[in-house]
Design an enzyme around this catalytic site. Structure first.
Site, PDB file in Angstrom:
ATOM      1  N   HIS A   1      33.096  18.736-102.076  1.00  0.00           N
ATOM      2  CA  HIS A   1      33.872  20.043-102.596  1.00  0.00           C
ATOM      3  C   HIS A   1      33.382  20.259-104.026  1.00  0.00           C
ATOM      4  O   HIS A   1      33.343  21.747-104.170  1.00  0.00           O
ATOM      5  CB  HIS A   1      35.407  19.424-102.437  1.00  0.00           C
ATOM      6  N   GLU A   2      33.294  19.478-105.033  1.00  0.00           N
ATOM      7  CA  GLU A   2      33.017  19.771-106.218  1.00  0.00           C
ATOM      8  C   GLU A   2      31.571  20.276-106.442  1.00  0.00           C
ATOM      9  O   GLU A   2      31.269  21.468-107.123  1.00  0.00           O
ATOM     10  CB  GLU A   2      33.368  18.703-107.118  1.00  0.00           C
TER      11      GLU A   2
ATOM     12  N   HIS B   1      31.144  23.938-105.193  1.00  0.00           N
ATOM     13  CA  HIS B   1      31.670  24.800-106.256  1.00  0.00           C
ATOM     14  C   HIS B   1      30.513  25.209-106.968  1.00  0.00           C
ATOM     15  O   HIS B   1      30.424  26.404-107.474  1.00  0.00           O
ATOM     16  CB  HIS B   1      32.870  24.403-107.175  1.00  0.00           C
TER      17      HIS B   1
END
Length: 214
Positions: free
Chosen positions: A168-169, A172
């Site tokens: 997820h990170e 980004h």
């Protein structure tokens, strides 16, 4: 030679952000900074400023609260993220989701690759998309490679929820939001997730809302 960090626009931007005490403002979906590839970190922030920025990211992540925060989420287009998850969940959730404690760490220029074909689908949220969650199928195991804030190499295999957080990170930093990978029919407000879909796995939501898992 690394650039003079005191003169880089990114350093000036970070200094301006850090001039105000307390958590940093979190950028939300629709801001272009969340949709572009972040710039690889190559000394744009001198060590002391990098340390202050990392600490501010950690404070902001805790205050939100969240288990990860990437620099673009506070408007800084650098490939830096912080993660930490104490995983205060019931045993049945831990077993179903592989949600185990993830100690605080800084990820500089992270990349990941899948380890094996297995995938896992669970509800997921994002501090930059407040108030909503959706089911996302992600790699169950990934190899994460990065550096920490001191330039030391990170190379490890993560499974379960730590693997999800890392994906997820890192996404980004590539301009990807979790909604880009989500089963959009699963999109639910936080209130509905708590009231209806708080089971350890999203099978009931998939049946009721009509979306596939996997």
């Amino acid at each position: 030679m690394a650039p003079d960090s005191a003169r880089t626009p990114l350093a000036a931007q970070v200094e301006e952000l850090l001039a105000v005490d307390g958590p940093l403002p979190i950028v939300t979906a629709g801001d272009p900074v969340l949709r572009g590839a972040a710039e690889p970190f190559d000394g744009q922030l001198e060590p002391a400023l990098l340390d202050r920025f990392v600490q501010a990211l950690r404070v902001t992540m805790h205050a939100a609260p969240g288990v990860g925060l990437a620099a673009p989420q506070v408007g800084v287009a650098l490939r830096i993220a912080v993660v930490e998850d104490p995983a205060p969940v019931p045993e049945e959730v831990r077993l179903a989701r592989g949600r185990v404690p993830l100690p605080f760490r800084v990820l500089v220029n992270p990349v990941y690759e899948p380890v094996g074909p297995d995938r896992a689908a669970f509800f997921e949220g994002c501090l930059s998309v407040p108030g909503w969650q959706a089911v996302v199928a992600r790699h169950a195991r990934v190899r994460l490679r990065a550096e920490d804030e001191r330039g030391r190499p990170v190379d490890e295999v993560l499974t379960g929820w730590p693997a999800r957080i890392a994906q997820h990170e890192t996404d980004h930093l590539d301009g990807t939001l979790y909604l880009d990978r989500a089963e959009i029919r699963s999109l639910s407000s936080n209130e509905v997730v708590v009231a209806r879909w708080s089971q350890p796995t999203p099978e009931r939501a998939a049946d009721a809302l009509g979306f596939p898992l996997g």
